[in-house]
Design an enzyme around this catalytic site. Structure first.
Site, PDB file in Angstrom:
ATOM      1  N   GLY C  30     -38.167  15.680 -21.879  1.00  0.00           N
ATOM      2  CA  GLY C  30     -38.647  14.658 -22.797  1.00  0.00           C
ATOM      3  C   GLY C  30     -37.913  13.368 -22.526  1.00  0.00           C
ATOM      4  N   ASN C  31     -38.514  12.281 -22.908  1.00  0.00           N
ATOM      5  CA  ASN C  31     -37.846  10.994 -22.747  1.00  0.00           C
ATOM      6  C   ASN C  31     -38.468   9.990 -23.690  1.00  0.00           C
ATOM      7  OD1 ASN C  31     -40.226   9.934 -21.060  1.00  0.00           O
ATOM      8  ND2 ASN C  31     -39.473  11.587 -19.763  1.00  0.00           N
ATOM      9  N   SER C  47     -32.763  10.222 -15.859  1.00  0.00           N
ATOM     10  CA  SER C  47     -33.497  11.425 -15.440  1.00  0.00           C
ATOM     11  C   SER C  47     -32.630  12.685 -15.495  1.00  0.00           C
ATOM     12  CB  SER C  47     -33.996  11.220 -13.998  1.00  0.00           C
ATOM     13  OG  SER C  47     -34.770  12.316 -13.582  1.00  0.00           O
ATOM     14  N   GLY C  48     -33.176  13.741 -16.095  1.00  0.00           N
ATOM     15  CA  GLY C  48     -32.568  15.065 -16.015  1.00  0.00           C
ATOM     16  C   GLY C  48     -31.186  15.195 -16.630  1.00  0.00           C
ATOM     17  N   SER C  77     -35.505   7.936 -16.045  1.00  0.00           N
ATOM     18  CA  SER C  77     -36.450   9.051 -16.140  1.00  0.00           C
ATOM     19  C   SER C  77     -37.519   8.911 -15.064  1.00  0.00           C
ATOM     20  CB  SER C  77     -37.119   9.022 -17.516  1.00  0.00           C
ATOM     21  OG  SER C  77     -38.271   9.824 -17.504  1.00  0.00           O
ATOM     22  N   SER C  78     -37.888  10.041 -14.458  1.00  0.00           N
ATOM     23  CA  SER C  78     -38.920   9.977 -13.417  1.00  0.00           C
ATOM     24  C   SER C  78     -40.249   9.485 -13.985  1.00  0.00           C
ATOM     25  CB  SER C  78     -39.093  11.361 -12.767  1.00  0.00           C
ATOM     26  OG  SER C  78     -39.428  12.322 -13.744  1.00  0.00           O
ATOM     27  N   ASP C  79     -40.409   9.542 -15.311  1.00  0.00           N
ATOM     28  CA  ASP C  79     -41.632   9.046 -15.932  1.00  0.00           C
ATOM     29  C   ASP C  79     -41.574   7.552 -16.249  1.00  0.00           C
ATOM     30  OD1 ASP C  79     -43.031  11.580 -16.088  1.00  0.00           O
ATOM     31  OD2 ASP C  79     -41.573  12.149 -17.598  1.00  0.00           O
ATOM     32  N   HIS C 100     -43.038  17.734 -23.725  1.00  0.00           N
ATOM     33  CA  HIS C 100     -43.860  18.893 -23.376  1.00  0.00           C
ATOM     34  C   HIS C 100     -43.903  19.793 -24.612  1.00  0.00           C
ATOM     35  CE1 HIS C 100     -43.737  18.657 -18.706  1.00  0.00           C
ATOM     36  NE2 HIS C 100     -43.502  17.471 -19.211  1.00  0.00           N
ATOM     37  N   ASP C 123     -53.820  10.589 -41.340  1.00  0.00           N
ATOM     38  CA  ASP C 123     -52.764   9.673 -41.781  1.00  0.00           C
ATOM     39  C   ASP C 123     -52.143   8.911 -40.604  1.00  0.00           C
ATOM     40  OD1 ASP C 123     -52.874  10.064 -44.536  1.00  0.00           O
ATOM     41  OD2 ASP C 123     -51.432  11.712 -44.519  1.00  0.00           O
ATOM     42  N   HIS C 174     -50.867  18.443 -18.436  1.00  0.00           N
ATOM     43  CA  HIS C 174     -49.500  17.952 -18.471  1.00  0.00           C
ATOM     44  C   HIS C 174     -48.940  17.989 -19.907  1.00  0.00           C
ATOM     45  CE1 HIS C 174     -46.504  14.829 -16.671  1.00  0.00           C
ATOM     46  NE2 HIS C 174     -45.980  15.449 -17.690  1.00  0.00           N
TER      47      HIS C 174
END
Lengths: 235, 235, 235, 235
Positions: C30-31, C47-48, C77-79, C100, C123, C174
């Site tokens: 997560g990030n 990342s990681g 982060s790789s994202d 995820h 909502d 994903h």
């Protein structure tokens, strides 16, 4: 008070707390009892008491016919008569747990025995976890809790089931009772029964016509943990 | 401030915290209220306040018609008008809880009443947990929260349901309201409703055409805990 | 270092910890990122990195084109390229979360948008939570993370979706991305998205052909919390 | 005692505790082992010991043929022979974990491999998580735990599977084994396997005929985290 009875009250109090801390109990929906070595006096949780306020002093002691009560003057669990019936019929057990744990209760509500789909199950239950018959109206309207116990005993007797091979049962529309050599073992079997119930529910969702575990693996796993040839754990 | 009102604010604050700690509430999605003995003043959680910052001083006090507000000047829960309608129609209840608890909300979203499949359910609800009718467009567009309350009351009235026998209801597409003799009892019924909703969901998964609990067992379990012949707990 | 950037790093670090503590993140999956008021510099988790070792000093600062990195020299982060694409296309958002989380990921794996079955959903999301299109092979093989962002943006643009009305999306096979006015709001929307995904999954299990929430209730609930006529919370 | 062996015992003890704390283990149902750099001595949890009482001193050291035991005199996990078979056949792995985690066990009981439906799965397993064949009766009745290991090895060998691309397997009717470059990596793969099993179970519930993740995304995600072109995490 007799030291042995004092120890039993402590043990039964701790087993009740373990049941609560294992996540199997919401509110006050559960009770554990234990029996003296001579099978004469039962120690059990008082009825409807908050677990946060439970102490060994509040554990109720009664004779196995319910006629005499020692120590704590609180009312015993309303399920006490069911426990007494089981102790009288199954002399090898000295601890009983009753819960409304979520998955075991779902199977009980569905009126279905839990099939043995795997070794987690086979390590503790030799074959399916049975569901006994439903009580008839007159058995519910008088002496209900006594009759729940009598029904379980009759079901085991009629089918020739061994309470050491099946340390638990589902009462249809109600929930599970489990037992063992002492109060702690009964709680451990309640934990196993709930987990096995959850796994079987998920297994059936993935594969509605799932095969049972082969008998030769059931035999291997049950005997690996129970009986003269067991080799699991420290000897 | 009147001591009784101060006590009520403490009680309602604690009941809100209990609801949160029971795992039924994500973020700020829940509210509990309580009523004075004379049924005149309602204490309720302020709207959208983080549970970590909730204190008795922040609990809002209002008259039952919403015309007057005492003490805290924060805006009351947006669901306050629903609570008021219920208190005015059901004089025996003095506590109400509203949640979006996961399984009860799933039943509400499915638009289905929760069938009584077992004794866990029968111990608290005399028969199914009802789902009331959906509001019509004009009932949503003006006075929405008032109309939610009116709908619940009309549903109970039209079907002759007793709010002491059915201490909760599902609003379709929304979620559960539950109630009781005080704020704590309302929270306890919210916990029971969620667990019963989960068990029924799993039961139906195992046995889609599951039989209801027989009436004679429903009667036994409900009357064992409620009314003149109850014998559960300490007298 | 500029005070505003230091504040942003603290805010983004806390938002990442909140995501972890909410139970939505296993291991390092997560990030969360946040943006400065001028939409020039993004702060994001490295990342990681284990959440137990995350500190504001480790939060990575980069320009929105990724060309420049300030402060921490750790790899972002790789994202990160996905976040940058979203910030550039949706100027009103200043926080993004990616997880995820179990149920949202199950819907993404099933390739299905989450239907709006209830008010909990309404909502926060005005209608279904969309699932964007699957990337083609060449979009995956080069500049994968950039292309995930471009795909989300194209999907919203093609369908005329408003990122303030749909504060999240599912990437097929994903998982979810969510956003909001700052990093904390993005995390809150991640929590809501996961709970809504779980409720919808259970609702469909109970009622496979469940009706959607009527439009007039969707409108009421979304506008009760968002926009000029909102009245939820403290003003 | 050799410092390296002492370190290994500490590492294996911590990995066992991490397995327990991750929620994958009920009661004593799980074990983790680790191997020395020279692949000669295995450190493993003793059989049936409560996690609360586990210390590095109790970790059992044995030669890989089981002939010699060093340090602790407790009986090793009953699954130790399975671990040994895997270490001897897969020289690149130096840590193994075995659990009865709920969802992975449900897939094992259903006798079904876990399909790769998403990137969470693809990040750790290159394609489906395989389920090996069921042992025959004579393989269960003698040298059961040895034969479980031999079956896994034969299955990987016959299908040409690479234990670095598939860091885990399901034993039908039993549960998962996972592995990695050390005990901690094996535990991490046990956590991933359980989460992937849960997501796949839910995905199939939402979409019974769900498509697999396209190969080009599987390739991208696995190679993003593993092998010479990996770019996830800090270099």
């Amino acid at each position: 008070m007799d030291t042995t009875l004092q120890d039993l009250k402590i043990q039964v109090c701790e087993a009740n707390m373990k049941l609560k801390n294992s996540g199997l109990v919401k509110l006050t929906w559960g009770n554990v009892s234990g029996l003296t070595a001579e099978n004469k006096i039962m120690a059990i949780k008082p009825s409807g008491v908050d677990y946060k306020e439970l102490t060994p002093e509040k554990i109720v002691l009664t004779s196995l016919d319910g006629a005499e009560q020692y120590g704590s003057e609180m009312a015993p669990s309303s399920d006490a008569p069911t426990h007494m019936e089981l102790y009288r019929a199954f002399p090898s057990i000295k601890g009983i747990a009753h819960t409304h744990s979520t998955y075991a209760t779902a199977w009980a509500q569905a009126g279905a025995a839990i099939p043995c789909y795997g070794t987690t199950h086979a390590d503790a239950f030799y074959g399916e976890v049975p569901v006994c018959d439903q009580l008839r109206q007159e058995q519910v309207e008088s002496d209900y809790e006594v009759n729940v116990g009598k029904m379980i005993v009759a079901y085991f007797s009629n089918l020739g089931l061994d309470p050491e091979e099946k340390p638990g049962v589902l009462v249809p529309g109600h929930g599970p009772f489990s037992w063992g050599k002492d109060a702690e073992a009964a709680v451990e079997n309640a934990i196993i029964l709930e987990e096995v119930a959850k796994m079987a529910c998920l297994t059936r969702g993935l594969q509605p016509c799932c095969d049972l575990l082969p008998d030769y693996i059931l035999n291997k796993h049950f005997s690996r943990k129970h009986g003269p040839d067991s080799y699991y754990g420290q000897s």
